[in-house]
Write an enzyme that holds these catalytic residues in place. Structure first.
Site, PDB file in Angstrom:
ATOM      1  N   ASP A  54       1.165  19.831  38.887  1.00 58.47           N
ATOM      2  CA  ASP A  54       1.879  20.535  37.829  1.00 58.47           C
ATOM      3  C   ASP A  54       1.377  21.972  37.816  1.00 58.47           C
ATOM      4  OD1 ASP A  54       2.893  21.601  35.477  1.00 58.47           O
ATOM      5  OD2 ASP A  54       2.526  19.789  34.296  1.00 58.47           O
ATOM      6  N   ASN A  81       7.699  29.639  43.879  1.00 62.34           N
ATOM      7  CA  ASN A  81       9.115  29.384  43.614  1.00 62.34           C
ATOM      8  C   ASN A  81       9.395  28.582  42.346  1.00 62.34           C
ATOM      9  OD1 ASN A  81      12.049  28.745  44.383  1.00 62.34           O
ATOM     10  ND2 ASN A  81      11.098  26.719  44.542  1.00 62.34           N
ATOM     11  N   TYR A 149      14.290  33.329  29.452  1.00 64.91           N
ATOM     12  CA  TYR A 149      14.311  33.295  30.914  1.00 64.91           C
ATOM     13  C   TYR A 149      14.188  34.702  31.491  1.00 64.91           C
ATOM     14  CZ  TYR A 149      15.861  32.135  35.656  1.00 64.91           C
ATOM     15  OH  TYR A 149      15.941  31.970  37.019  1.00 64.91           O
ATOM     16  N   THR A 184      22.408  24.845  43.680  1.00 66.97           N
ATOM     17  CA  THR A 184      21.403  23.792  43.541  1.00 66.97           C
ATOM     18  C   THR A 184      21.755  22.992  42.297  1.00 66.97           C
ATOM     19  OG1 THR A 184      19.963  25.160  42.146  1.00 66.97           O
ATOM     20  CG2 THR A 184      19.634  25.313  44.543  1.00 66.97           C
ATOM     21  N   MET A 186      20.320  23.118  39.517  1.00 64.46           N
ATOM     22  CA  MET A 186      20.244  24.021  38.370  1.00 64.46           C
ATOM     23  C   MET A 186      21.492  24.886  38.246  1.00 64.46           C
ATOM     24  SD  MET A 186      17.215  26.801  37.483  1.00 64.46           S
ATOM     25  CE  MET A 186      15.934  25.540  37.535  1.00 64.46           C
TER      26      MET A 186
END
Length: 244
Positions: A54, A81, A149, A184, A186
């Site tokens: 993690d 990433n 974000y 992807t 996401m």
């Protein structure tokens, strides 16, 4: 044999990138929370090193990087990433818990992994290496309703700039790949419609995630003494240029 550690290696851009590097003969360390997903990415490849970890746990990150460096003898490249997103939500509707969970991955995790990579690259013999941070096009221009974000990705740009400077005496190069609408898990929402700056909901063009992997490979294979500082790779017709 050249090696790379890839965080978020169990899915999305991380998985596709790892698979491309394995195809090209690299040793690839796969970092992510889900061991089963990492094993799926590795697919039994002899050059894949599965490192369940993690990235929000600094001690776990240090242990994973130490294991990879011990296995390979050195660390050549980090693709930093791993990331998380919230979708479109106004700042006053964002809970403290939502913000903290996102920041732990996108800011803390990026920092911990860069710190661990820098530590090994600075002290190995010969010293040096390359760190490639995933910034996202939101490191430059925000989408509507993405304060958490976008803030986190602007922080990544600050990390990239500073590492580029601090890495000079140690032959550590740092660059950033800013990705726009790679298809992807996401980004599936892009194909169904996402909020635009004018308040409308529109489907957006997407690109093959392997295009991103090829861009990362290009950055990672620059000769010593050369660095791609910023690289933006995006779906050609996505509303990024002039997003505001």
């Amino acid at each position: 044999m050249t090696n790379i550690l890839i965080t978020g290696g169990g899915s999305g851009v991380g998985r596709v990138t790892a698979q491309l590097f394995l195809e090209k003969g690299w040793q690839v360390g796969l970092i992510g929370r889900r061991a089963d997903a990492l094993q799926e990415t590795a697919a039994g490849h002899p050059n894949a090193l599965v490192l369940p970890c993690d990235v929000t746990d600094a001690d776990a990150v240090d242990a994973a990087f130490a294991k990879a460096a011990g296995e390979w003898g050195r660390l050549d490249v980090l693709f930093n990433n791993a990331g998380a997103s919230l979708g479109s939500i106004l700042i006053d509707e964002t809970t403290v818990e939502q913000w903290q969970n996102l920041a732990r991955v996108n800011i803390d995790g990026m920092f911990y992994c860069a710190r661990a990579a820098f530590r090994h690259m600075r002290r190995q013999d010969p010293m040096g290496g390359r760190i490639i941070n995933n910034g996202s096009v939101s490191a430059d221009v925000p989408r509507p309703g993405t304060a958490p974000y976008t803030m986190s990705k602007h922080a990544v740009t600050g990390l990239t700039r500073t590492l580029s400077l601090d890495g000079r005496p140690f032959n550590i190069a740092c660059g950033q790949v800013d990705i726009g609408n790679a298809l992807t898990e996401m980004a599936q929402k892009m194909t169904k419609g996402v909020p635009q700056a004018d308040g409308s909901i529109k489907v957006e063009p997407v690109m093959d995630a392997r295009t991103v992997a090829q861009s990362v490979l290009h950055m990672a294979t620059q000769p010593e003494g050369a660095n791609i500082q910023w690289l933006t790779v995006m779906a050609t017709n996505m509303p990024y240029i002039g997003r505001g």
